[in-house]
Design an enzyme around this catalytic site. Structure first.
Site, PDB file in Angstrom:
ATOM      1  CG  HIS A  33     -17.116  84.043 -18.011  1.00 42.07           C
ATOM      2  ND1 HIS A  33     -18.192  83.883 -17.173  1.00 42.07           N
ATOM      3  CD2 HIS A  33     -17.254  83.117 -18.981  1.00 42.07           C
ATOM      4  CE1 HIS A  33     -18.937  82.882 -17.619  1.00 42.07           C
ATOM      5  NE2 HIS A  33     -18.399  82.405 -18.725  1.00 42.07           N
ATOM      6  CD  GLU A  34     -15.764  83.313 -22.548  1.00 42.97           C
ATOM      7  OE1 GLU A  34     -15.435  82.125 -22.741  1.00 42.97           O
ATOM      8  OE2 GLU A  34     -16.941  83.659 -22.366  1.00 42.97           O
TER       9      GLU A  34
ATOM     10  CG  HIS B 180     -15.106  78.881 -19.780  1.00 45.34           C
ATOM     11  ND1 HIS B 180     -15.860  77.992 -19.046  1.00 45.34           N
ATOM     12  CD2 HIS B 180     -15.936  79.909 -20.076  1.00 45.34           C
ATOM     13  CE1 HIS B 180     -17.090  78.487 -18.897  1.00 45.34           C
ATOM     14  NE2 HIS B 180     -17.155  79.652 -19.509  1.00 45.34           N
TER      15      HIS B 180
HETATM   16 ZN   LIG Z   1     -18.833  80.819 -19.984  1.00 38.86          ZN
END
Ligand SMILES: [Zn+2]
Length: 379
Positions: free
Chosen positions: A68-69, A72
């Protein structure tokens, strides 16, 4: 904020760190999976199997948060924003953006990348668990995949709640910013939503605690406090950045600072400098040349008996990027550097020569006066 972080490894150019508080989350997740989730979902398995499933689930959660990170971070890097690394901590993960996105479009894409990644993982793990079930693979293996599918959907949903600094709050900010052209106004409302949501979680935590869900209650309570504090801090940081924008370090520094000669003994350093000036960090000079800096911390490591014969030059800390700043550097960046290195003073240099000291107190005083004079800088 949560104590020490340790670098684990690097992946596609990003440093992955774990905060000591992550250990607590890892233990809590493993314990609640082994004692609660898996025995409930898959009854009548041996206790050891539940603990193995829980361990696999925890490692899968770690990988999912990281993915997830990373999503980003990859999009942020594509927009030219420096990423300081990914840190896993008590409440999940955070990709550290070293500056704000320049446009609403960039903000939107960076923010939405995380939840999209979690949905993709959610679908993949769910499909995998169904396939494993159809193939007749034992329930405890399919069960871990099923849990990871579920937790990734949950992560996507939680992160899409429209309160800054959650991903959904960043999407909201991007939309408001796009419409109004005013990032300050957009941030104000997105972080008010974030604070409101944080208080709601605190309340939810108290209610479930009272109803007997002690662990879950405490958990929601803490996450709520964290979200509301982070929301307020995000807005404050933007105000600070805007107030300091375009101003140079030179503007705020104290010129001709007190310096300690490298030849001075430690006893002289204590008597003539530490006791004399209300400072905690002194530049050390060798004639004209800046050698480094010395503070109370280095002195305390030397036994008192040696203070008469050892010299400041023997214990002084080398010059490093963390404790120096260029006179023409941006003041907002210098403030961020102070916050990161947790130091209230920076040595200001101009082509290697010491020209002044930048003191956190002076920067904060400027911000305070500005906030008082400018009604738009409401807190
Ligand atoms: Zn996030």
């Amino acid at each position: 904020m949560f104590g020490e972080s340790y670098t684990l490894f690097r992946v596609i150019g990003f440093e992955v760190k774990a905060n000591v508080s992550w250990l607590f989350l890892a233990l809590l997740v493993t314990w609640s999976l082994a004692e609660g989730f898996f025995p409930f979902a898959y009854p009548d398995l041996p206790v050891a199997t539940y603990w193995l499933m829980a361990l696999a689930g925890m490692i899968g959660l770690f990988a999912s948060l990281l993915f997830h990170e990373l999503s980003h971070s990859v999009v942020a890097r594509a927009y030219g924003l420096p990423v300081g690394g990914i840190t896993l901590f008590l409440f999940g993960g955070v990709a550290e953006m070293l500056s704000e996105p320049k446009t609403p479009k960039a903000e939107f894409r960076i923010a939405i990348a995380g939840p999209i990644a979690s949905v993709v993982l959610g679908v993949l793990f769910t499909v995998l668990s169904v396939l494993l079930g159809l193939l007749g693979v034992p329930a405890h293996i399919a069960g871990v995949a099923g849990y990871l599918g579920f937790i990734n959907f949950l992560l996507a949903i939680f992160n899409m709640i429209p309160g800054f600094p959650l991903d959904g709050g960043r999407v909201l900010r991007a939309a408001l910013w796009h419409r109004s052209g005013d990032i300050r106004w957009a941030t104000k409302w997105a972080s008010r939503m974030g604070q409101g949501f944080g208080y709601l979680l605190v309340l939810l935590g108290i209610v479930s605690f009272v109803l007997g869900n002690i662990v879950a209650g405490m958990w929601w309570f803490l996450i709520g406090l964290f979200v509301s504090a982070a929301a307020a801090a995000g807005y404050r940081q933007l105000l600070t950045q805007q107030a300091l924008q375009g101003r140079r370090v030179r503007h705020f520094m104290t010129a001709e600072p007190v310096t300690v000669p490298a030849q001075a003994t430690l006893r002289d350093f204590v008597e003539d400098y530490l006791y004399h000036h209300a400072l905690d960090l002194f530049p050390v000079v060798d004639g004209e040349h800046l050698r480094g800096c010395v503070s109370l911390r280095q002195l305390k490591e030397v036994p008192r008996e040696a203070w008469g014969r050892m010299r400041v030059g023997d214990i002084c800390r080398e010059l490093e990027p963390a404790n120096t700043v260029e006179a023409d550097a941006d003041a907002a960046e210098a403030l961020q550097q102070m916050q990161e290195s947790r130091s209230g003073r920076l040595m200001v240099t101009d082509r290697g020569r010491l020209v002044g000291m930048l003191v956190l107190k002076d920067l904060l005083r400027f911000l305070e006066i500005r906030a008082t004079l400018d009604p738009r800088h409401e807190r």
